[in-house]
Write a protein that holds these residues in place. Structure first.
Motif, PDB file in Angstrom:
ATOM      1  N   ILE A 156      -9.435  -3.904   5.316  1.00  0.00           N
ATOM      2  CA  ILE A 156      -8.563  -3.955   6.488  1.00  0.00           C
ATOM      3  C   ILE A 156      -9.301  -3.270   7.631  1.00  0.00           C
ATOM      4  CG2 ILE A 156      -6.399  -4.006   5.172  1.00  0.00           C
ATOM      5  CD1 ILE A 156      -6.017  -1.045   5.837  1.00  0.00           C
ATOM      6  N   SER A 157      -8.910  -3.577   8.846  1.00  0.00           N
ATOM      7  CA  SER A 157      -9.550  -2.965  10.009  1.00  0.00           C
ATOM      8  C   SER A 157      -8.989  -1.566  10.269  1.00  0.00           C
ATOM      9  CB  SER A 157      -9.320  -3.833  11.251  1.00  0.00           C
ATOM     10  OG  SER A 157      -7.955  -3.796  11.642  1.00  0.00           O
ATOM     11  N   PHE A 158      -9.696  -0.812  11.092  1.00  0.00           N
ATOM     12  CA  PHE A 158      -9.226   0.521  11.469  1.00  0.00           C
ATOM     13  C   PHE A 158      -7.877   0.427  12.180  1.00  0.00           C
ATOM     14  CE2 PHE A 158      -9.024   4.053  14.547  1.00  0.00           C
ATOM     15  CZ  PHE A 158      -9.133   5.135  13.670  1.00  0.00           C
ATOM     16  N   GLY A 159      -7.728  -0.545  13.059  1.00  0.00           N
ATOM     17  CA  GLY A 159      -6.466  -0.714  13.770  1.00  0.00           C
ATOM     18  C   GLY A 159      -5.317  -1.041  12.835  1.00  0.00           C
ATOM     19  N   GLN A 182      -8.803   1.256   1.630  1.00  0.00           N
ATOM     20  CA  GLN A 182      -8.977  -0.163   1.943  1.00  0.00           C
ATOM     21  C   GLN A 182      -9.764  -0.349   3.234  1.00  0.00           C
ATOM     22  OE1 GLN A 182      -8.333  -2.719   0.107  1.00  0.00           O
ATOM     23  NE2 GLN A 182      -7.112  -1.776  -1.499  1.00  0.00           N
ATOM     24  N   MET A 183      -9.539   0.527   4.205  1.00  0.00           N
ATOM     25  CA  MET A 183     -10.302   0.442   5.454  1.00  0.00           C
ATOM     26  C   MET A 183     -11.769   0.779   5.222  1.00  0.00           C
ATOM     27  SD  MET A 183     -11.810   2.153   8.176  1.00  0.00           S
ATOM     28  CE  MET A 183     -11.237   3.856   8.016  1.00  0.00           C
ATOM     29  N   LEU A 184     -12.040   1.826   4.469  1.00  0.00           N
ATOM     30  CA  LEU A 184     -13.421   2.229   4.202  1.00  0.00           C
ATOM     31  C   LEU A 184     -14.189   1.150   3.444  1.00  0.00           C
ATOM     32  CD1 LEU A 184     -12.873   5.979   3.233  1.00  0.00           C
ATOM     33  CD2 LEU A 184     -13.861   5.100   5.356  1.00  0.00           C
ATOM     34  N   MET A 192      -5.143  -0.214   9.703  1.00  0.00           N
ATOM     35  CA  MET A 192      -4.851   1.015   8.974  1.00  0.00           C
ATOM     36  C   MET A 192      -3.904   1.918   9.765  1.00  0.00           C
ATOM     37  SD  MET A 192      -7.396   4.116   7.807  1.00  0.00           S
ATOM     38  CE  MET A 192      -7.459   4.741   9.504  1.00  0.00           C
ATOM     39  N   LEU A 193      -4.171   2.070  11.060  1.00  0.00           N
ATOM     40  CA  LEU A 193      -3.314   2.927  11.882  1.00  0.00           C
ATOM     41  C   LEU A 193      -1.888   2.373  11.955  1.00  0.00           C
ATOM     42  CD1 LEU A 193      -5.662   3.909  14.852  1.00  0.00           C
ATOM     43  CD2 LEU A 193      -5.124   5.233  12.797  1.00  0.00           C
ATOM     44  N   ILE A 194      -1.772   1.061  12.069  1.00  0.00           N
ATOM     45  CA  ILE A 194      -0.443   0.439  12.090  1.00  0.00           C
ATOM     46  C   ILE A 194       0.283   0.691  10.774  1.00  0.00           C
ATOM     47  CG2 ILE A 194       0.745  -1.794  12.087  1.00  0.00           C
ATOM     48  CD1 ILE A 194      -1.435  -2.735  14.094  1.00  0.00           C
ATOM     49  N   TYR A 195      -0.431   0.572   9.665  1.00  0.00           N
ATOM     50  CA  TYR A 195       0.167   0.849   8.352  1.00  0.00           C
ATOM     51  C   TYR A 195       0.588   2.310   8.255  1.00  0.00           C
ATOM     52  CZ  TYR A 195      -1.159  -3.657   6.240  1.00  0.00           C
ATOM     53  OH  TYR A 195      -1.263  -4.992   5.921  1.00  0.00           O
ATOM     54  N   TRP A 196      -0.241   3.205   8.759  1.00  0.00           N
ATOM     55  CA  TRP A 196       0.104   4.630   8.706  1.00  0.00           C
ATOM     56  C   TRP A 196       1.416   4.906   9.436  1.00  0.00           C
ATOM     57  CZ3 TRP A 196      -4.803   8.160   9.603  1.00  0.00           C
ATOM     58  CH2 TRP A 196      -5.654   8.037   8.493  1.00  0.00           C
ATOM     59  N   VAL A 197       1.569   4.317  10.614  1.00  0.00           N
ATOM     60  CA  VAL A 197       2.805   4.516  11.381  1.00  0.00           C
ATOM     61  C   VAL A 197       4.004   3.976  10.603  1.00  0.00           C
ATOM     62  CG1 VAL A 197       4.061   3.895  13.479  1.00  0.00           C
ATOM     63  CG2 VAL A 197       1.642   4.519  13.618  1.00  0.00           C
ATOM     64  N   ALA A 198       3.859   2.788  10.040  1.00  0.00           N
ATOM     65  CA  ALA A 198       4.944   2.179   9.270  1.00  0.00           C
ATOM     66  C   ALA A 198       5.293   3.025   8.053  1.00  0.00           C
ATOM     67  CB  ALA A 198       4.541   0.770   8.834  1.00  0.00           C
ATOM     68  N   GLN A 199       4.282   3.527   7.368  1.00  0.00           N
ATOM     69  CA  GLN A 199       4.511   4.331   6.170  1.00  0.00           C
ATOM     70  C   GLN A 199       5.213   5.646   6.506  1.00  0.00           C
ATOM     71  OE1 GLN A 199       0.419   4.374   5.043  1.00  0.00           O
ATOM     72  NE2 GLN A 199       0.477   2.319   4.159  1.00  0.00           N
ATOM     73  N   MET A 200       4.784   6.284   7.580  1.00  0.00           N
ATOM     74  CA  MET A 200       5.414   7.538   7.998  1.00  0.00           C
ATOM     75  C   MET A 200       6.865   7.312   8.407  1.00  0.00           C
ATOM     76  SD  MET A 200       3.666  10.339   7.786  1.00  0.00           S
ATOM     77  CE  MET A 200       4.543  11.308   9.017  1.00  0.00           C
ATOM     78  N   GLN A 226       0.825  -1.213   0.000  1.00  0.00           N
ATOM     79  CA  GLN A 226       0.000   0.000   0.000  1.00  0.00           C
ATOM     80  C   GLN A 226       0.859   1.263   0.000  1.00  0.00           C
ATOM     81  OE1 GLN A 226      -3.189  -0.293   2.935  1.00  0.00           O
ATOM     82  NE2 GLN A 226      -3.561  -2.418   2.380  1.00  0.00           N
ATOM     83  N   LEU A 227       1.801   1.382   0.909  1.00  0.00           N
ATOM     84  CA  LEU A 227       2.832   2.432   0.905  1.00  0.00           C
ATOM     85  C   LEU A 227       2.275   3.848   0.957  1.00  0.00           C
ATOM     86  CD1 LEU A 227       5.215   1.024  -1.880  1.00  0.00           C
ATOM     87  CD2 LEU A 227       4.951   0.274   0.483  1.00  0.00           C
ATOM     88  N   ASN A 228       1.025   4.002   1.301  1.00  0.00           N
ATOM     89  CA  ASN A 228       0.367   5.297   1.162  1.00  0.00           C
ATOM     90  C   ASN A 228      -0.832   5.332   2.107  1.00  0.00           C
ATOM     91  OD1 ASN A 228      -1.195   7.500   0.300  1.00  0.00           O
ATOM     92  ND2 ASN A 228      -0.718   7.183  -1.852  1.00  0.00           N
ATOM     93  N   PRO A 229      -0.864   6.242   3.069  1.00  0.00           N
ATOM     94  CA  PRO A 229      -2.008   6.321   3.965  1.00  0.00           C
ATOM     95  C   PRO A 229      -3.343   6.501   3.248  1.00  0.00           C
ATOM     96  CG  PRO A 229      -0.188   7.599   4.843  1.00  0.00           C
ATOM     97  CD  PRO A 229       0.210   7.185   3.456  1.00  0.00           C
TER      98      PRO A 229
END
Length: 241
Positions: free
Chosen positions: A80-83, A74-76, A85-93, A65-68
């Protein structure tokens, strides 16, 4: 390492590679002592396309995904779950921040000798050709809508085990050459914000401002565009069972 840990590292490594190659091509074209200096905007768009290709390939475990904005869509859509998504956001940042630091290390001497503070900032983050926050936001919304909508078309609206790296790379190039002129087409909050934070923190000689007054545009615009694309995909894209 459990599944979440594997996906976290997958997104982090993929996003770091994305920024190393994407930020690297901007450095090559923008810093005056670089051998690639002056190669132009087309070279930048091609470089970012190949950067996406490489980043997606190495992050197949998490779906590349590489992109919040992509993760939000994908969450909407319930993939994927909301949680998650947040984990992916942290990893991407974090990956984007690390990638930007590596670009700085690769071009350290060139940054030291570059007299133009704006050229230095441009390696890390985007900026508008004509500053008008409302219209800049519109451009980022449109660019990200196209990105996410077509990605959802490629993947049939599902959460893929592995995104098609080649079509997404060409898609990013197409967006760059067609819609990238006004803002430099961030179309990815992590791609802009992570490196902008790195620019603010790193001891870059003569770096000037990190332009925080503009920083919200390449974050908010892509998230809006992704949400709109997710909504539109539910009735504009074919449903594949």
């Amino acid at each position: 390492m459990d599944g979440i840990g594997v996906n976290f590292m997958s997104e982090l490594v993929g996003t770091a590679l994305l920024i190393i190659l994407g930020g690297g091509v901007v450095a090559a074209v923008s810093l005056t002592k670089s051998k690639g200096f002056g190669a132009g905007f087309l070279m930048v768009t091609i470089g970012w396309g190949f950067a996406v290709f490489a980043g997606v390939l190495v992050s197949y475990k998490s779906g590349g995904q590489l992109n919040p904005a992509v993760s939000l869509a994908q969450m909407l859509l319930g993939n994927i779950s909301f949680g998650t998504m947040l984990i992916y956001w942290v990893a991407q940042m974090l990956g984007a921040f690390i990638g930007a630091v590596i670009v700085w290390l690769a071009y350290k001497q060139h940054f030291d000798e570059e007299p133009d503070a704006a050229a230095k900032l441009g390696v890390f983050s985007t900026g508008p050709a004509i500053r008008s926050y409302g219209w800049n936001l519109v451009t980022e919304v449109i660019g990200t809508f196209v990105l996410v909508f077509v990605i959802l078309g490629i993947t049939n609206g599902k959460a893929p085990a592995e995104l098609g790296a080649v079509p997404v790379a060409f898609l990013v190039i197409a967006i760059g050459v067609s819609l990238g002129g006004p803002t430099g087409y961030a179309i990815n909050p992590a791609r802009d914000l992570g490196p902008r934070i790195a620019h603010a923190i790193l001891p870059i000689k003569g770096k000037g401002s990190s332009d925080w007054s503009y920083a919200w545009v390449p974050v908010v615009g892509p998230l809006i565009g992704a949400a709109l694309a997710a909504g539109a995909s539910t009735f504009l894209l074919p449903v594949v069972s």
